[in-house]
Design a protein around this motif. Structure first.
Motif, PDB file in Angstrom:
ATOM      1  N   ARG A 136      55.808  -8.774 -74.151  1.00 48.03           N
ATOM      2  CA  ARG A 136      56.095  -7.328 -73.781  1.00 48.03           C
ATOM      3  C   ARG A 136      56.648  -7.334 -72.258  1.00 48.03           C
ATOM      4  O   ARG A 136      57.775  -6.506 -72.167  1.00 48.03           O
ATOM      5  CB  ARG A 136      55.197  -6.334 -74.181  1.00 48.03           C
ATOM      6  CG  ARG A 136      54.810  -6.207 -75.406  1.00 48.03           C
ATOM      7  CD  ARG A 136      53.886  -5.114 -75.648  1.00 48.03           C
ATOM      8  NE  ARG A 136      52.515  -5.082 -75.132  1.00 48.03           N
ATOM      9  CZ  ARG A 136      51.507  -5.912 -75.534  1.00 48.03           C
ATOM     10  NH1 ARG A 136      51.293  -6.380 -76.535  1.00 48.03           N
ATOM     11  NH2 ARG A 136      50.456  -5.706 -74.816  1.00 48.03           N
ATOM     12  N   ALA A 137      55.972  -7.749 -71.537  1.00 49.27           N
ATOM     13  CA  ALA A 137      56.569  -8.105 -70.041  1.00 49.27           C
ATOM     14  C   ALA A 137      57.691  -8.596 -69.650  1.00 49.27           C
ATOM     15  O   ALA A 137      58.529  -7.972 -68.941  1.00 49.27           O
ATOM     16  CB  ALA A 137      55.564  -8.492 -69.345  1.00 49.27           C
ATOM     17  N   GLU A 138      57.902  -9.663 -70.558  1.00 51.68           N
ATOM     18  CA  GLU A 138      59.299 -10.299 -70.461  1.00 51.68           C
ATOM     19  C   GLU A 138      60.481  -9.285 -70.916  1.00 51.68           C
ATOM     20  O   GLU A 138      61.529  -9.185 -70.299  1.00 51.68           O
ATOM     21  CB  GLU A 138      59.263 -11.606 -71.080  1.00 51.68           C
ATOM     22  CG  GLU A 138      58.444 -12.801 -70.524  1.00 51.68           C
ATOM     23  CD  GLU A 138      58.399 -13.860 -71.336  1.00 51.68           C
ATOM     24  OE1 GLU A 138      58.887 -13.851 -72.597  1.00 51.68           O
ATOM     25  OE2 GLU A 138      57.924 -14.954 -70.781  1.00 51.68           O
ATOM     26  N   GLU A 139      60.128  -8.699 -72.138  1.00 56.71           N
ATOM     27  CA  GLU A 139      61.374  -7.676 -72.542  1.00 56.71           C
ATOM     28  C   GLU A 139      61.426  -6.571 -71.599  1.00 56.71           C
ATOM     29  O   GLU A 139      62.629  -6.017 -71.338  1.00 56.71           O
ATOM     30  CB  GLU A 139      60.962  -7.175 -73.955  1.00 56.71           C
ATOM     31  CG  GLU A 139      61.893  -6.522 -74.456  1.00 56.71           C
ATOM     32  CD  GLU A 139      63.277  -7.357 -74.651  1.00 56.71           C
ATOM     33  OE1 GLU A 139      64.324  -6.479 -74.376  1.00 56.71           O
ATOM     34  OE2 GLU A 139      63.368  -8.514 -74.906  1.00 56.71           O
ATOM     35  N   PHE A 140      60.178  -5.996 -70.860  1.00 56.38           N
ATOM     36  CA  PHE A 140      60.468  -5.006 -70.174  1.00 56.38           C
ATOM     37  C   PHE A 140      61.166  -5.271 -68.798  1.00 56.38           C
ATOM     38  O   PHE A 140      62.242  -4.787 -68.301  1.00 56.38           O
ATOM     39  CB  PHE A 140      59.088  -4.526 -69.596  1.00 56.38           C
ATOM     40  CG  PHE A 140      59.020  -3.670 -68.348  1.00 56.38           C
ATOM     41  CD1 PHE A 140      59.115  -2.231 -68.501  1.00 56.38           C
ATOM     42  CD2 PHE A 140      58.860  -4.142 -67.021  1.00 56.38           C
ATOM     43  CE1 PHE A 140      59.345  -1.459 -67.682  1.00 56.38           C
ATOM     44  CE2 PHE A 140      58.764  -3.204 -65.986  1.00 56.38           C
ATOM     45  CZ  PHE A 140      59.161  -1.877 -66.324  1.00 56.38           C
TER      46      PHE A 140
END
Length: 164
Positions: free
Chosen positions: A20-24
């Motif tokens: 999720r952090a990477e996509e953010f």
């Protein structure tokens, strides 16, 4: 900034938060049209370790254009005023964006600009190493950060072949 730094440090770790952090981070970096040095450096931390190297290189090139056009870098040849909200001393040198010659931000600067940047880094050395260049709001900050700033300076100089 914190998410990009953490996602970069955790690159390759299989965990739902990291995904999720990477996509953010990708979403936020792709949307940047203006920024500030801390955000750019955080984005670089993520991009340096991102799995999609082509996408990372493209995003880094765009950030480099943003840094140059917004004058968010301290060049020794720059005679103009710093961008609004900054003093020249607060802006990062090229070596602070590009701590190694093979990093994504290295292409943002000419060989001469990087050499001048490394010369400036060497000139800021004191008998005790290097001190932070940011606002020192209490004497403890200067000494508290001297160690990490010195290690970063020595690591950068070594990476660029400028060992003491």
């Amino acid at each position: 900034m914190p998410t990009a730094n953490l996602a970069g440090a955790l690159a390759g770790v299989a965990h739902p938060w990291v995904a999720r952090a990477e996509e953010f981070c990708w979403t936020r970096i792709d949307a940047l049209t203006e920024s500030h040095p801390y955000e750019i450096r955080g984005a670089l931390s993520f991009l340096e370790r991102a799995e999609d190297r082509t996408r990372a290189a493209t995003a880094a090139a765009r950030l480099g254009e943003l840094v140059r056009s917004s004058r968010l870098v301290r060049l020794t040849t720059d005679t103009g005023e710093a961008p609004q909200g900054y003093t020249a001393a607060e802006l990062p040198y090229p070596h602070e964006y590009a701590p190694t010659p093979d990093c994504l931000a290295a292409s943002w600067f000419t060989t001469a600009e990087m050499a001048d940047s490394l010369d400036a880094l060497l000139s800021e050395r004191t008998e005790g190493g290097w001190f932070p260049r940011w606002l020192i709001w209490t004497p403890a900050v200067k000494h508290e950060w001297a160690g990490p700033v010195t290690i970063e300076a020595l690591t950068t100089l070594r990476a660029h072949g400028r060992e003491l």
